[in-house]
Design a protein around this motif. Structure first.
Motif, PDB file in Angstrom:
ATOM      1  N   TYR A  74       0.844  -1.208   0.000  1.00  0.00           N
ATOM      2  CA  TYR A  74       0.000   0.000   0.000  1.00  0.00           C
ATOM      3  C   TYR A  74       0.869   1.244   0.000  1.00  0.00           C
ATOM      4  CZ  TYR A  74      -4.958  -0.881   0.517  1.00  0.00           C
ATOM      5  OH  TYR A  74      -6.261  -1.166   0.265  1.00  0.00           O
ATOM      6  N   GLY A  75       1.889   1.204   0.840  1.00  0.00           N
ATOM      7  CA  GLY A  75       2.779   2.357   0.978  1.00  0.00           C
ATOM      8  C   GLY A  75       3.516   2.661  -0.309  1.00  0.00           C
ATOM      9  N   LEU A  76       3.861   1.610  -1.051  1.00  0.00           N
ATOM     10  CA  LEU A  76       4.635   1.819  -2.275  1.00  0.00           C
ATOM     11  C   LEU A  76       3.758   1.938  -3.524  1.00  0.00           C
ATOM     12  CD1 LEU A  76       7.668  -0.556  -1.637  1.00  0.00           C
ATOM     13  CD2 LEU A  76       7.603   1.926  -1.436  1.00  0.00           C
ATOM     14  N   THR A  77       2.434   1.919  -3.342  1.00  0.00           N
ATOM     15  CA  THR A  77       1.570   2.075  -4.513  1.00  0.00           C
ATOM     16  C   THR A  77       0.500   3.158  -4.323  1.00  0.00           C
ATOM     17  OG1 THR A  77       0.221   0.264  -3.676  1.00  0.00           O
ATOM     18  CG2 THR A  77       1.790  -0.282  -5.410  1.00  0.00           C
ATOM     19  N   LEU A  78      -0.158   3.164  -3.153  1.00  0.00           N
ATOM     20  CA  LEU A  78      -1.307   4.066  -2.997  1.00  0.00           C
ATOM     21  C   LEU A  78      -1.100   5.168  -1.972  1.00  0.00           C
ATOM     22  CD1 LEU A  78      -4.038   1.285  -3.000  1.00  0.00           C
ATOM     23  CD2 LEU A  78      -3.667   2.935  -4.808  1.00  0.00           C
TER      24      LEU A  78
ATOM     25  N   LYS B  59       3.657  12.059 -13.589  1.00  0.00           N
ATOM     26  CA  LYS B  59       3.392  12.349 -12.172  1.00  0.00           C
ATOM     27  C   LYS B  59       1.996  11.858 -11.766  1.00  0.00           C
ATOM     28  CE  LYS B  59       6.459  16.320 -12.327  1.00  0.00           C
ATOM     29  NZ  LYS B  59       6.948  16.092 -13.692  1.00  0.00           N
ATOM     30  N   LYS B  60       1.518  10.808 -12.426  1.00  0.00           N
ATOM     31  CA  LYS B  60       0.158  10.308 -12.192  1.00  0.00           C
ATOM     32  C   LYS B  60      -0.093   9.955 -10.734  1.00  0.00           C
ATOM     33  CE  LYS B  60       0.032   7.188 -15.377  1.00  0.00           C
ATOM     34  NZ  LYS B  60      -0.284   5.913 -15.989  1.00  0.00           N
ATOM     35  N   SER B  61       0.769   9.061 -10.193  1.00  0.00           N
ATOM     36  CA  SER B  61       0.535   8.576  -8.829  1.00  0.00           C
ATOM     37  C   SER B  61       0.766   9.678  -7.809  1.00  0.00           C
ATOM     38  CB  SER B  61       1.443   7.388  -8.530  1.00  0.00           C
ATOM     39  OG  SER B  61       2.774   7.821  -8.475  1.00  0.00           O
ATOM     40  N   LEU B  62       1.646  10.631  -8.156  1.00  0.00           N
ATOM     41  CA  LEU B  62       1.975  11.701  -7.209  1.00  0.00           C
ATOM     42  C   LEU B  62       0.736  12.515  -6.839  1.00  0.00           C
ATOM     43  CD1 LEU B  62       4.159  13.453  -5.754  1.00  0.00           C
ATOM     44  CD2 LEU B  62       4.151  14.856  -7.790  1.00  0.00           C
ATOM     45  N   TRP B  63      -0.062  12.899  -7.865  1.00  0.00           N
ATOM     46  CA  TRP B  63      -1.252  13.721  -7.591  1.00  0.00           C
ATOM     47  C   TRP B  63      -2.238  12.963  -6.727  1.00  0.00           C
ATOM     48  CZ3 TRP B  63       1.093  17.726  -8.351  1.00  0.00           C
ATOM     49  CH2 TRP B  63       1.729  18.078  -9.533  1.00  0.00           C
ATOM     50  N   ALA B  64      -2.433  11.667  -7.031  1.00  0.00           N
ATOM     51  CA  ALA B  64      -3.394  10.868  -6.257  1.00  0.00           C
ATOM     52  C   ALA B  64      -2.953  10.770  -4.794  1.00  0.00           C
ATOM     53  CB  ALA B  64      -3.517   9.482  -6.864  1.00  0.00           C
ATOM     54  N   MET B  65      -1.653  10.515  -4.594  1.00  0.00           N
ATOM     55  CA  MET B  65      -1.149  10.353  -3.224  1.00  0.00           C
ATOM     56  C   MET B  65      -1.180  11.673  -2.461  1.00  0.00           C
ATOM     57  SD  MET B  65       1.934   7.607  -3.445  1.00  0.00           S
ATOM     58  CE  MET B  65       2.946   8.523  -4.548  1.00  0.00           C
ATOM     59  N   PHE B 119       6.695  12.551  -1.803  1.00  0.00           N
ATOM     60  CA  PHE B 119       7.518  12.906  -2.972  1.00  0.00           C
ATOM     61  C   PHE B 119       8.608  11.860  -3.219  1.00  0.00           C
ATOM     62  CE2 PHE B 119       6.581  17.729  -2.322  1.00  0.00           C
ATOM     63  CZ  PHE B 119       5.308  17.528  -2.829  1.00  0.00           C
ATOM     64  N   SER B 120       9.284  11.443  -2.140  1.00  0.00           N
ATOM     65  CA  SER B 120      10.377  10.477  -2.357  1.00  0.00           C
ATOM     66  C   SER B 120       9.823   9.114  -2.777  1.00  0.00           C
ATOM     67  CB  SER B 120      11.266  10.357  -1.117  1.00  0.00           C
ATOM     68  OG  SER B 120      10.499  10.102   0.016  1.00  0.00           O
ATOM     69  N   THR B 121       8.629   8.754  -2.246  1.00  0.00           N
ATOM     70  CA  THR B 121       8.037   7.462  -2.626  1.00  0.00           C
ATOM     71  C   THR B 121       7.571   7.495  -4.082  1.00  0.00           C
ATOM     72  OG1 THR B 121       7.284   7.203  -0.354  1.00  0.00           O
ATOM     73  CG2 THR B 121       6.351   5.699  -1.950  1.00  0.00           C
ATOM     74  N   SER B 122       7.029   8.633  -4.512  1.00  0.00           N
ATOM     75  CA  SER B 122       6.541   8.704  -5.897  1.00  0.00           C
ATOM     76  C   SER B 122       7.703   8.565  -6.884  1.00  0.00           C
ATOM     77  CB  SER B 122       5.768  10.000  -6.145  1.00  0.00           C
ATOM     78  OG  SER B 122       6.623  11.089  -6.018  1.00  0.00           O
ATOM     79  N   PHE B 123       8.908   8.988  -6.464  1.00  0.00           N
ATOM     80  CA  PHE B 123      10.095   8.806  -7.315  1.00  0.00           C
ATOM     81  C   PHE B 123      10.340   7.320  -7.562  1.00  0.00           C
ATOM     82  CE2 PHE B 123      14.810   8.380  -7.634  1.00  0.00           C
ATOM     83  CZ  PHE B 123      14.964   9.022  -8.844  1.00  0.00           C
TER      84      PHE B 123
END
Lengths: 199, 258
Positions: A74-78, B59-65, B119-123
């Motif tokens: 979850y942490g690495l995807t959502l 940056k798709k997942s970044l905006w959602a997160m 930010f670091s995870t989205s990278f």
């Protein structure tokens, strides 16, 4: 017919083909149950249902691993913040597995005290994480309203945060525990024996 | 054309960093954000992670997160600004309500930590693929069974989501109306969840039998080869692990000195 074998140790764990496929399924169930609760706008998360079932089927270690992987993925995807709550999920997995082995999921009347213990475990582990990451809040409106009320009345952040987390966990874990109990009872016995026999 | 060239060079740069280094970057920046004592220090860490975000091809997942966490950051600013126990100095008034500087600063510090993690995870998320992760994790010493468990979760989640959608569509097709009261909503749980969960365990059992039949446990095993090369991966791991340890030491020292 109960599938429990008194001779085996509940801590025995091997990464067999059965547990290797059970753990991802449990994580998937956590995900779907959570999505379902959000879709129905229920005031609970239900995101530990798979962890409960994995612990009941394959023991506390498998449940703890399911919970751990659930939060890491979850942490690495959502939601990256979910990663830190992997500690809570490990605690839930271990608590459910131990309580199941002690017979707390044999009868409906015993499930309630088990759910209270699991909610307590979850709240005790989550409170320091909530204080560190969110200043004590949980992000759920009515729990946070209680938190705001308590801090406004000069109650310590730790106690207010624990109360915020515990009221949410109590409702969630009681519902999840009963759901897990009912689903486990309705599950085909060949599935139960397959996962128990391959521990 | 220049933009296309720039995007391509960004992609090359991010592709030459291995997945474990990217995970260690998340750890390092998270620890750095927790060591930051004030908004200036937190801002510096945030700027570094923002630089990583600008290197992302998408940056798709970044905006959602970010959207997921923004709501709670806003509520945190409100609640801490009003009720943080160390509140003393009024920052501004909103009608009859006083917001305090100390609480607002505390909430912004916490919020900046959350953004650093996002930010670091989205990278990591936007610049690695499942197959790349699985190959590299196995190459790094994780057993193939552990890699299988981690990777199969990523494949199972979309499959489970599709199963849930199918059940919902089937219910709609049969004319089942969305429940309005909480009790009727709760009653719809079991008829949907039980078949879905039993089906998931059934599929898990079938997969398990298939794995056993195909000799997944066999000691003689062909290790997947990776044709990708990464820039100084071992050195990056050592450097980031050492820096992270230093930050842990700094944080422990701070706690002891308090």
């Amino acid at each position: 017919m109960e599938a429990k074998n008194e001779n085996h140790s509940m801590w025995k764990f091997r990464l067999t083909a059965a547990t290797m496929t059970l753990i991802p399924a449990a994580v998937g169930i956590n995900y779907v149950a959570k999505a379902f609760a959000e879709g129905l706008k229920l005031p609970v998360w239900l995101g530990s249902l798979g962890t409960f079932l994995a612990s009941m089927l394959a023991g506390p270690v498998a449940g703890a691993i399911s919970g751990f992987i659930n939060n890491i993925i979850y942490g690495l995807t959502l939601s990256p913040i979910s990663t830190v709550y992997c500690l809570t999920s490990i605690g839930i997995g271990l608590a459910v597995g131990i309580l199941y082995e002690k017979g707390y999921f044999d009868k409906a009347s015993k499930v309630l005290p088990a759910a209270l213990v699991i909610a307590l475990v979850s709240a005790v582990i989550s409170t320091p994480l909530n204080v560190i990451f969110w200043g004590g809040q949980t992000g759920i409106a009515w729990g946070d309203a209680l938190f705001a009320y308590m801090t406004a009345h000069h109650v310590s952040i730790w106690i207010a945060s624990f109360a915020d987390e515990f009221v949410l966990d109590l409702l969630d874990k009681v519902i999840v525990a009963y759901l897990a109990y009912l689903i486990y009872k309705q599950m085909p016995k060949r599935l139960v024996f397959f996962f128990k026999g391959n521990r | 054309m220049d933009a296309a060239k720039s995007a391509s060079s960004n992609a090359n740069w991010t592709a030459s960093v291995d997945p474990v280094t990217k995970l260690l970057l998340i750890l390092f920046f998270t620890l750095a954000a927790f060591c930051a004592q004030n908004l200036v220090e937190a801002g510096i860490v945030l700027v570094f992670t923002l630089a990583l975000v600008f290197a992302l091809p998408t940056k798709k997942s970044l905006w959602a997160m970010t959207a997921f966490s923004l709501f709670i950051i806003v509520t945190m600013v409100v609640i801490q600004g009003l009720f943080w126990p160390s509140n003393q100095t009024v920052a501004f008034h909103l009608g009859t309500i006083d917001f305090y500087q100390e609480g607002l600063k505390h909430a912004l510090l916490l919020g900046s930590r959350i953004l650093v993690i996002i930010f670091s995870t989205s990278f990591f998320i936007e610049t690695t693929t499942l197959s790349e992760n699985s190959r590299y994790l196995e190459k790094s010493g994780l057993s193939f069974k552990q890699v299988y468990v981690l990777m199969s979760v990523c494949y199972i989640l979309p499959q489970m989501h599709r199963n849930l959608q199918k059940i919902r569509f089937a219910q709609k097709a049969r004319g089942i109306q969305p429940a309005k009261s909480l009790w009727s909503k709760a009653k719809t749980l079991m008829p949907v969840l039980v078949p879905l969960i039993v089906k998931s365990f059934q599929e898990a059992m079938n997969r398990s039998i298939s794995l056993q039949l195909r000799g997944f446990d066999s000691p003689v095993r062909r290790v997947p080869k990776s044709d990708r090369t990464y820039w100084q991966d071992r050195a990056c791991h050592r450097l980031l692990a050492a820096l992270s340890l230093v930050l842990v030491g700094v944080k422990i020292w701070e706690i002891i000195c308090k």
